[in-house]
Design a protein around this motif. Structure first.
Motif, PDB file in Angstrom:
ATOM      1  N   SER A  89       0.813  -1.214   0.000  1.00  0.00           N
ATOM      2  CA  SER A  89       0.000   0.000   0.000  1.00  0.00           C
ATOM      3  C   SER A  89       0.849   1.268   0.000  1.00  0.00           C
ATOM      4  O   SER A  89       0.341   2.345  -0.263  1.00  0.00           O
ATOM      5  CB  SER A  89      -0.863   0.008   1.257  1.00  0.00           C
ATOM      6  OG  SER A  89      -0.010   0.131   2.387  1.00  0.00           O
ATOM      7  N   GLU A 107       7.894  -2.882  -5.676  1.00  0.00           N
ATOM      8  CA  GLU A 107       6.686  -3.701  -5.558  1.00  0.00           C
ATOM      9  C   GLU A 107       6.547  -4.519  -6.842  1.00  0.00           C
ATOM     10  O   GLU A 107       6.668  -3.981  -7.944  1.00  0.00           O
ATOM     11  CB  GLU A 107       5.479  -2.772  -5.336  1.00  0.00           C
ATOM     12  CG  GLU A 107       4.113  -3.426  -5.335  1.00  0.00           C
ATOM     13  CD  GLU A 107       3.987  -4.679  -4.497  1.00  0.00           C
ATOM     14  OE1 GLU A 107       3.747  -5.757  -5.044  1.00  0.00           O
ATOM     15  OE2 GLU A 107       4.168  -4.579  -3.258  1.00  0.00           O
ATOM     16  N   LEU A 209       8.054 -13.322  -3.552  1.00  0.00           N
ATOM     17  CA  LEU A 209       8.082 -14.092  -4.799  1.00  0.00           C
ATOM     18  C   LEU A 209       9.065 -13.442  -5.758  1.00  0.00           C
ATOM     19  O   LEU A 209       9.019 -12.228  -5.957  1.00  0.00           O
ATOM     20  CB  LEU A 209       6.691 -14.099  -5.441  1.00  0.00           C
ATOM     21  CG  LEU A 209       5.541 -14.615  -4.565  1.00  0.00           C
ATOM     22  CD1 LEU A 209       4.211 -14.482  -5.292  1.00  0.00           C
ATOM     23  CD2 LEU A 209       5.781 -16.061  -4.154  1.00  0.00           C
TER      24      LEU A 209
HETATM   25  N1  SAH Z   1       4.936  -2.569   3.473  1.00  0.00           N
HETATM   26  C1  SAH Z   1       3.615  -2.959   3.010  1.00  0.00           C
HETATM   27  C2  SAH Z   1       3.322  -4.402   3.216  1.00  0.00           C
HETATM   28  C3  SAH Z   1       3.061  -5.073   1.924  1.00  0.00           C
HETATM   29  S1  SAH Z   1       2.809  -6.786   1.971  1.00  0.00           S
HETATM   30  C4  SAH Z   1       2.548  -2.131   3.674  1.00  0.00           C
HETATM   31  O1  SAH Z   1       2.654  -1.835   4.836  1.00  0.00           O
HETATM   32  O2  SAH Z   1       1.574  -1.830   2.997  1.00  0.00           O
HETATM   33  C5  SAH Z   1       4.155  -7.363   1.020  1.00  0.00           C
HETATM   34  C6  SAH Z   1       4.221  -6.913  -0.411  1.00  0.00           C
HETATM   35  O3  SAH Z   1       5.390  -7.524  -0.942  1.00  0.00           O
HETATM   36  C7  SAH Z   1       3.084  -7.348  -1.294  1.00  0.00           C
HETATM   37  O4  SAH Z   1       2.488  -6.239  -1.843  1.00  0.00           O
HETATM   38  C8  SAH Z   1       3.749  -8.205  -2.375  1.00  0.00           C
HETATM   39  O5  SAH Z   1       3.186  -8.037  -3.652  1.00  0.00           O
HETATM   40  C9  SAH Z   1       5.169  -7.698  -2.339  1.00  0.00           C
HETATM   41  N2  SAH Z   1       6.184  -8.587  -2.854  1.00  0.00           N
HETATM   42  C10 SAH Z   1       6.288  -9.936  -2.758  1.00  0.00           C
HETATM   43  N3  SAH Z   1       7.393 -10.369  -3.414  1.00  0.00           N
HETATM   44  C11 SAH Z   1       8.014  -9.261  -3.918  1.00  0.00           C
HETATM   45  C12 SAH Z   1       9.202  -9.059  -4.680  1.00  0.00           C
HETATM   46  N4  SAH Z   1       9.985 -10.051  -5.058  1.00  0.00           N
HETATM   47  N5  SAH Z   1       9.517  -7.793  -5.011  1.00  0.00           N
HETATM   48  C13 SAH Z   1       8.742  -6.746  -4.647  1.00  0.00           C
HETATM   49  N6  SAH Z   1       7.614  -6.889  -3.930  1.00  0.00           N
HETATM   50  C14 SAH Z   1       7.256  -8.131  -3.566  1.00  0.00           C
END
Ligand code: SAH
Length: 663
Positions: A89, A107, A209
């Motif tokens: 977010s 992201e 991922l």
């Molecule tokens: N800091 C955020 C938490 C997001 S949840 C907040 O407080 O809103 C974790 C996020 O990591 C997800 O949106 C997911 O899509 C992303 N994510 C997963 N693997 C990733 C990667 N390899 N590179 C970038 N983002 C990744």
């Protein structure tokens, strides 16, 4: 707006500062950033709830506390360049941007990257840049960074990220062997090619991922559930109040219905939610004495060491023994068994056994394996007496372990790294040698043969335990619980045909591990092994509390302190039970109505306090997810509880020297 800033202030106070986040810049940032702006319209009213929430694309915005905890762990002073992986977010990026000079956030989901960037611009953040890419490769063009924070859980620390840290830089990342449960670790780059790693907490994040994370076709992250709505809880709280058997205190509780439910079970496991709560111990005493008197239970076996419990066993069964034997439970954590509550039971049991035929006396045993050196001493002492030539061999063989007496864990590391020979062959050889002499030794005295065999088994298993410890917490946990279960089987065999058993151990050993997040880590426990091997003839009882005091240490080997228990957190089983406003109750789970059982089957958090209690980091270190009705057959609630009373040395002066808790 004032309304939201009040909510933010409360969030900081009750969810964040109360759990131990102390950094003023972090608290100030949490007070400032409007979390509701990062949420979809329909969830904004939950913005200051103590939980993660769903955002677009099946992802989540982290729980406020965990954001604060992670940012604090980065040790930012102001002025840094920070890289975030998993912008989601954009909320955590905004928190970081309040403190650091520049924030770069990556992201992997385009839709999220776009809306996070838009939100941050709208709120006026001009020191954050968002990129749509795979964050496991880092952001080489902007490297090196003072700090990197990863908001998704990977199988290991991505090499690219390590290479993009400054010397002295910190990296916080959740790491786990399955995509959904992780340990939060901090990596510090000490020099060009040296990194230090620390475990901070057990956590749950969506999977990381990508190229250096989980393969993108690994199971998709399960969308997180909305927090359980308050009115649904209200109905469940009513169902609990209807389905439970309330009592006012330990002494007055009517245990007859519980005894009926236990029926003809042959193994009763009695748990505890802490290792230092008087009410749990006293209720356990009551249940145990009833089981002995009314149902002929034959022995009690505890999560304590064999030689220490043997000392008690000698006393309660009126055995002859040598006065040179050591003091029972004199090592850390002494208060766990050396307390007034346990003494009451020990005195009762000695009395109960008095005048009974030797075969009918109820025994007291220890299941645990932490007594490496006292078990070695016990084996040598026995052999010196009955078989001096084998004693000489044992001295030689066990001598392998003697240099490590003060810290057997160091032996484990030395043996693994090859800098010291492994003592495995020696300890296994001794175990075989003693068991082969079964007939010869047992002719003297069956009880003493059991004792020496168990001590030899402890030595063999403890030797392994200290080596396996370095393979990780799962391997050593499983070794320990499997060993405790094998000891129980030995005892059941030894005491047959009258071999009904009572086990006293922490909830985390006694409740079926399959019903908790332990199973996702591949951990099993004695409760699970009992259930698997003995089915319905096992009855497992768990305990819980909301508030009060508890005896616990802050660190391993630290002094006992009387600590206040933080009232239970939202979304926990404890909170539900607290909401009944009853001081205490028995809650039958195996025999519960369908409505109650189904209501409780929804997984919730549950608190576990061991010999260590750290209220400052309670959520991370003491709560885990469980499914209560699958974990236990019955649950006993005591809303307010108090610390156990350790035995003071002064109280023991003048006691006969046969007394097991001696000076
Ligand atoms: N800091 C955020 C938490 C997001 S949840 C907040 O407080 O809103 C974790 C996020 O990591 C997800 O949106 C997911 O899509 C992303 N994510 C997963 N693997 C990733 C990667 N390899 N590179 C970038 N983002 C990744």
């Amino acid at each position: 707006m004032t309304d939201n800033s009040t909510k933010r202030e409360e969030m900081v106070q009750y969810q964040i500062a109360a759990r131990g986040v102390r950094s003023e810049p972090v608290l100030e940032a949490m007070r400032t950033v409007p979390r509701e702006e990062f949420l979809p319209e329909n969830l904004r009213e939950f913005a200051y709830e103590d939980s993660p929430l769903p955002i677009a694309a099946g992802q989540t915005i982290s729980q406020p506390y965990i954001v604060a905890f992670m940012v604090e762990a980065l040790n930012l002073r102001g002025g840094e360049r920070v890289l975030e992986i998993g912008a989601g977010s954009g909320y955590a990026a905004a928190i970081l941007a309040q403190i650091a000079a520049r924030v770069y956030s990556i992201e992997r989901i385009g839709e999220l990257a776009k809306s996070a960037a838009a939100t941050l611009v709208r709120l006026g953040y001009d020191n954050v840049e968002i990129r749509h890419a795979d964050g496991t490769r880092g952001w080489p063009e902007q490297a090196p960074f003072d700090a990197i924070v990863v908001a998704a859980g990977g199988p290991e620390v991505p090499e690219s990220l390590k290479q993009q840290m400054k010397i002295g830089g910190r990296l916080i990342i959740p790491i786990g062997s399955t995509p959904e449960i992780q340990e939060l670790v901090r990596v510090t780059r000490v020099s060009e090619d040296e990194f230090e790693m620390e475990d901070l907490a057990d956590v749950r994040f969506v999977p990381l991922l990508g190229e250096e994370g989980w393969a993108p076709d690994t199971q998709p992250a399960r969308a997180r559930k909305r927090p359980v709505a308050v009115d649904r809880d209200a109905a469940l709280v009513d169902a609990i109040a209807d389905g439970c058997e309330p009592f006012n205190g330990v002494r007055s509780a009517n245990l007859d219905p519980l005894l009926d439910r236990i029926g003809d079970a042959r193994i009763v496991l009695i748990g505890e939610a802490t290792h230092g709560t008087s009410e749990f111990y006293r209720m356990r005493n009551r249940i145990t004495t009833e089981l002995i008197k009314k149902k002929g239970f034959r022995f009690v076996s505890i999560e304590g060491d064999w030689p220490d419990a043997a000392r008690i066993d000698h006393y309660v069964r009126h055995f002859e023994y040598r006065p040179s034997e050591w003091i029972a439970f004199a090592r850390f954590p002494t208060w766990m068994w050396r307390n007034v509550e346990v003494r009451e039971f020990v005195d009762w049991l000695r009395n109960h056994n008095h005048g009974l035929n030797e075969k009918k006396r109820v025994a007291f045993h220890g299941l645990d394996l932490y007594s490496l050196y006292s078990s070695i001493r016990a084996v040598l002492q026995y052999l010196d007496e009955v078989d001096p030539s084998t004693a000489a061999v044992a001295r030689e063989r066990y001598g392998c372990l003697t240099p490590w007496q003060t810290d057997p864990a160091t032996y484990g590391r030395a043996a693994l790294t090859g800098s010291y020979q492994s003592c495995e062959d020696d300890v296994v050889h001794m175990l075989t040698a003693i068991s082969q002499k079964h007939r010869e030794y047992a002719a003297h005295d069956g009880e003493r043969f059991l004792d020496v065999m168990q001590n030899a088994r402890v030595v063999a298993n403890a030797e392994r335990y200290y080596r396996v410890m370095y393979y990780g917490s799962r391997a050593s946990w499983n070794l320990r619980d499997t060993y405790m279960f094998e000891t129980l089987q030995t005892l059941i065999e030894h005491h047959q045909p009258d071999n009904k058993a009572i086990i006293w151990a922490h909830n985390s050993h006694v409740g079926d591990a399959v019903a908790t997040e332990m199973s996702a880590r591949g951990e099993i426990n004695i409760g699970h092994l009992c259930r698997r091997n003995f089915g319905d003839s096992v009855y497992a009882i768990g305990f819980g509390t909301d508030n009060g005091t508890v005896a616990a240490a802050s660190d391993w080997d630290g002094p006992m302190e009387i600590k206040s228990i933080v009232p239970s957190m939202r979304n926990s089983y404890e909170r539900l039970f607290h909401q009944t406003t009853l001081p205490g109750f028995l809650l039958p789970l195996r025999h519960a109505s369908d409505a109650l059982r189904n209501g409780l089957l929804e997984a919730r958090m549950q608190r576990a306090i061991g010999v260590i209690y750290r209220p400052e980091t309670e959520f991370a270190s003491h709560y885990f997810q469980a499914v209560l009705p699958q974990q236990f057959d019955e649950y006993i609630w005591l809303d307010t509880t108090h610390a156990v009373t350790p035995i003071k040395t002064a109280e023991l002066e003048g006691m006969p020297d046969t007394y097991p808790f001696g000076l």
